[in-house]
Design an enzyme around this catalytic site. Structure first.
Site, PDB file in Angstrom:
ATOM      1  N   GLY A   6       0.755  -1.246   0.000  1.00 54.87           N
ATOM      2  CA  GLY A   6       0.000   0.000   0.000  1.00 54.87           C
ATOM      3  C   GLY A   6       0.784   1.294   0.000  1.00 54.87           C
TER       4      GLY A   6
ATOM      5  N   GLU B 127       3.726  -6.807   1.705  1.00 62.42           N
ATOM      6  CA  GLU B 127       3.300  -7.148   0.342  1.00 62.42           C
ATOM      7  C   GLU B 127       3.282  -5.917  -0.562  1.00 62.42           C
ATOM      8  OE1 GLU B 127      -0.673  -8.523   1.038  1.00 62.42           O
ATOM      9  OE2 GLU B 127      -0.051 -10.412   1.930  1.00 62.42           O
ATOM     10  N   PRO B 128       4.403  -5.246  -0.738  1.00 59.22           N
ATOM     11  CA  PRO B 128       4.379  -4.069  -1.615  1.00 59.22           C
ATOM     12  C   PRO B 128       4.305  -4.475  -3.087  1.00 59.22           C
ATOM     13  CG  PRO B 128       6.613  -4.485  -0.857  1.00 59.22           C
ATOM     14  CD  PRO B 128       5.747  -5.520  -0.205  1.00 59.22           C
TER      15      PRO B 128
ATOM     16  N   CYS C 111     -12.918   4.161 -29.024  1.00 61.48           N
ATOM     17  CA  CYS C 111     -14.132   4.917 -29.322  1.00 61.48           C
ATOM     18  C   CYS C 111     -14.978   5.225 -28.107  1.00 61.48           C
ATOM     19  CB  CYS C 111     -14.939   4.151 -30.350  1.00 61.48           C
ATOM     20  SG  CYS C 111     -13.930   3.845 -31.788  1.00 61.48           S
ATOM     21  N   GLU C 112     -14.408   5.854 -27.119  1.00 59.36           N
ATOM     22  CA  GLU C 112     -15.222   6.420 -26.054  1.00 59.36           C
ATOM     23  C   GLU C 112     -14.453   7.556 -25.399  1.00 59.36           C
ATOM     24  OE1 GLU C 112     -15.617   4.055 -22.292  1.00 59.36           O
ATOM     25  OE2 GLU C 112     -15.333   2.388 -23.682  1.00 59.36           O
TER      26      GLU C 112
ATOM     27  N   TYR D 232       0.243  -1.888 -12.236  1.00 63.45           N
ATOM     28  CA  TYR D 232      -1.165  -1.830 -12.640  1.00 63.45           C
ATOM     29  C   TYR D 232      -1.313  -1.219 -14.043  1.00 63.45           C
ATOM     30  CZ  TYR D 232      -1.352  -2.729  -7.659  1.00 63.45           C
ATOM     31  OH  TYR D 232      -1.136  -3.278  -6.423  1.00 63.45           O
TER      32      TYR D 232
HETATM   33  N1  LLP Z   1      -1.713  -6.953  -0.720  1.00 60.17           N
HETATM   34  C1  LLP Z   1      -3.025  -7.034  -1.003  1.00 60.17           C
HETATM   35  C2  LLP Z   1      -3.852  -7.978  -0.266  1.00 60.17           C
HETATM   36  C3  LLP Z   1      -3.584  -6.195  -1.991  1.00 60.17           C
HETATM   37  O1  LLP Z   1      -4.882  -6.276  -2.254  1.00 60.17           O
HETATM   38  C4  LLP Z   1      -2.755  -5.282  -2.686  1.00 60.17           C
HETATM   39  C5  LLP Z   1      -3.300  -4.410  -3.729  1.00 60.17           C
HETATM   40  C6  LLP Z   1      -1.384  -5.253  -2.367  1.00 60.17           C
HETATM   41  C7  LLP Z   1      -0.900  -6.099  -1.373  1.00 60.17           C
HETATM   42  C8  LLP Z   1      -0.417  -4.346  -3.059  1.00 60.17           C
HETATM   43  O2  LLP Z   1      -0.695  -3.004  -2.821  1.00 60.17           O
HETATM   44  P1  LLP Z   1       0.334  -1.890  -3.373  1.00 60.17           P
HETATM   45  O3  LLP Z   1       1.615  -2.024  -2.594  1.00 60.17           O
HETATM   46  O4  LLP Z   1       0.558  -2.154  -4.801  1.00 60.17           O
HETATM   47  O5  LLP Z   1      -0.357  -0.611  -3.116  1.00 60.17           O
HETATM   48  N2  LLP Z   1      -5.279  -1.173  -9.670  1.00 60.17           N
HETATM   49  C9  LLP Z   1      -5.129  -0.161  -8.658  1.00 60.17           C
HETATM   50  C10 LLP Z   1      -4.465  -0.702  -7.399  1.00 60.17           C
HETATM   51  C11 LLP Z   1      -5.190  -1.890  -6.805  1.00 60.17           C
HETATM   52  C12 LLP Z   1      -4.512  -2.458  -5.585  1.00 60.17           C
HETATM   53  C13 LLP Z   1      -5.117  -3.748  -5.183  1.00 60.17           C
HETATM   54  N3  LLP Z   1      -4.511  -4.417  -4.082  1.00 60.17           N
HETATM   55  C14 LLP Z   1      -4.364   1.015  -9.240  1.00 60.17           C
HETATM   56  O6  LLP Z   1      -4.001   0.996 -10.406  1.00 60.17           O
HETATM   57  O7  LLP Z   1      -4.138   2.001  -8.547  1.00 60.17           O
END
Ligand code: LLP
Length: 421
Positions: A239, A275-276, A346-347, A375
């Site tokens: 996160g 879990e980054p 096309c949107e 992402y």
């Molecule tokens: N652990 C779990 C359980 C998660 O659901 C996620 C992300 C992460 C770790 C990794 O989080 P991060 O470190 O990447 O912030 N598609 C969206 C982001 C969705 C994140 C979903 N879960 C975007 O493009 O901003």
């Protein structure tokens, strides 16, 4: 910090000119920097020095096997959320005992797959899931290590679509019910409670919400230990955000995050997992595209690119900002022009940026979207029958295509026409 810098008037990916890759693979494409991926992984690893820890890369952010192998070779574990991700991690060479299985809707088949192939732990998100896991593990004669994901009811202060730690979100079990749920887990056969899991959201730009959540986890650890559970592992989720806009104040660094984790949780003697995803992959990737047309509209000019929302959905989906820079370095003094930057789909939602001040560009010029490594490719689709675009990995002065562009035939021939037609 990343390794996409201008040198002698041209944008480079490490030691390779981006334009050279464009010539070799065509546009649009994603390009990743090995040095940036590794640097970001190591920042987390070093931030947790002194406590027993594992950095489990959230591979949903960018899941090409070459990226996974790069990180796994440096020591990373993986956080997976589907059978497909699990198998992809295994195919990239990640051992099962370094794979954490998260996700709110694991099916019995996915659970079986992971138990058979080996898994570090399941982060269980509900009691029905716990029962299915218990049944599958018992059937296989195994004991599944689990944590329970608790929902701490903390406001992550991020975009609503990626906040996960409030009670109204679908994730985890309410922290108020944790004691009963852990008691339930302890009664079920085939499960071994090893710890607690929490993940409150993505693209967090402050430490405070993390600290609130982790403080609750610390309290819960003591309570659950008092109830007789052997809580020895804390999975703190991912996160931590990245600076999408260069001029803005940067979000806290992994080092600050690690110091906070140690301060809030260090006394418990638990093994720490994080879990980054975004912070490891985000600034390690560019999306490179060519300007097809510069079109004058009513009171505005449009830059029409060959990349579209199907290649990078983040602006359309989260109103996300990505810096877009010319691949040929502009003169510092150059007058800026203002464009709406769009794709060919096309949107109207196929808009990457509105009224964006840019150095003037012309048809045929290359532009690069920064911070597109996380992402990006993983969320792409073939909408408008646009084939998925290639991914390229750079390491020093070498680059390799790590997913090639499919041919039109490959895309089209996946359809099957019923006999009756
Ligand atoms: N652990 C779990 C359980 C998660 O659901 C996620 C992300 C992460 C770790 C990794 O989080 P991060 O470190 O990447 O912030 N598609 C969206 C982001 C969705 C994140 C979903 N879960 C975007 O493009 O901003």
């Amino acid at each position: 910090m990343d390794h996409f810098l201008y040198r002698d008037g041209a944008l480079f990916a490490e030691d390779v000119p981006v334009a050279e890759i464009a010539k070799a693979v065509g546009t649009p494409f994603y390009v990743y920097s090995t040095a940036t991926l590794l640097r970001h992984y190591r920042l987390f690893d070093e931030a947790l020095e002194g406590v027993d820890h594992t950095v489990c890369y959230a591979m949903k952010a960018a899941s090409n096997q070459a990226i996974l192998r790069t990180l796994a070779q440096a020591g990373a574990g993986m956080d997976v959320v589907s059978g497909g991700e699990y198998l992809r991690a295994k195919a990239a060479g990640v051992p099962g005992d370094r794979i954490v299985f998260s996700g709110v809707g694991k099916t019995a088949d996915e659970i079986r797959l992971a138990l058979e192939g080996g898994v570090r732990q399941f982060n269980v998100e509900s009691e029905p899931e716990m029962e299915v896991l218990s049944a599958v593990a018992t059937e296989l004669g195994q004991t599944a290590p689990i944590t329970v994901r608790i929902n701490p009811d903390v406001d992550a202060r991020t975009h609503a679509k990626i906040a996960t730690g409030k009670s109204e979100n679908k994730f985890g079990i309410p922290i108020s019910r944790a004691r009963e749920v852990y008691a339930h887990a302890a009664r079920l056969p085939g499960l071994e409670v090893v710890g607690i899991d929490v993940h409150i959201g993505s693209q967090l730009t402050e430490l405070e919400p993390f600290e609130q959540a982790y403080t609750k986890v610390a309290e819960l650890t003591e309570i659950l230990r008092g109830d007789g559970h052997d809580i020895r592992r804390l999975d703190l989720g991912g996160g931590l955000g990245i600076p999408y806009v260069r001029d803005n104040l940067a979000p806290p660094l992994p080092l600050d995050y690690g110091a906070m984790v140690k301060r809030v949780l260090g006394h418990l003697g638990c093994e720490i997992e994080i879990e980054p995803g975004r912070l490891i992959a985000g600034n390690a990737g560019l999306l490179v595209s060519e300007v097809i047309y510069v079109k004058s509209g009513e009171g505005r000019d449009f830059l029409i690119l060959d990349a579209a929302m199907n290649d990078l959905i983040r602006p359309a989906m989260y109103e996300a900002w990505h810096d877009i820079v010319p691949v040929t370095e502009p003169d510092p003094g150059e007058v800026r022009a203002v464009y709406d930057i769009v794709g060919p789909v096309c949107e109207t939602g196929d808009t990457f940026a509105r009224a964006r001040a840019m150095p003037p560009v012309a048809a045929g010029d290359l532009v690069a979207f920064r911070s597109a490594g996380a992402y990006g490719a993983v969320m792409s689709s073939e909408y408008n029958s646009r084939p998925l675009i290639p991914e390229v990995l750079v390491k020093g002065d070498q680059f390799a295509v790590i997913r090639r562009r499919p041919t039109f035939d490959e895309m089209i021939n996946r359809d099957t026409i019923p006999e009756w037609l």
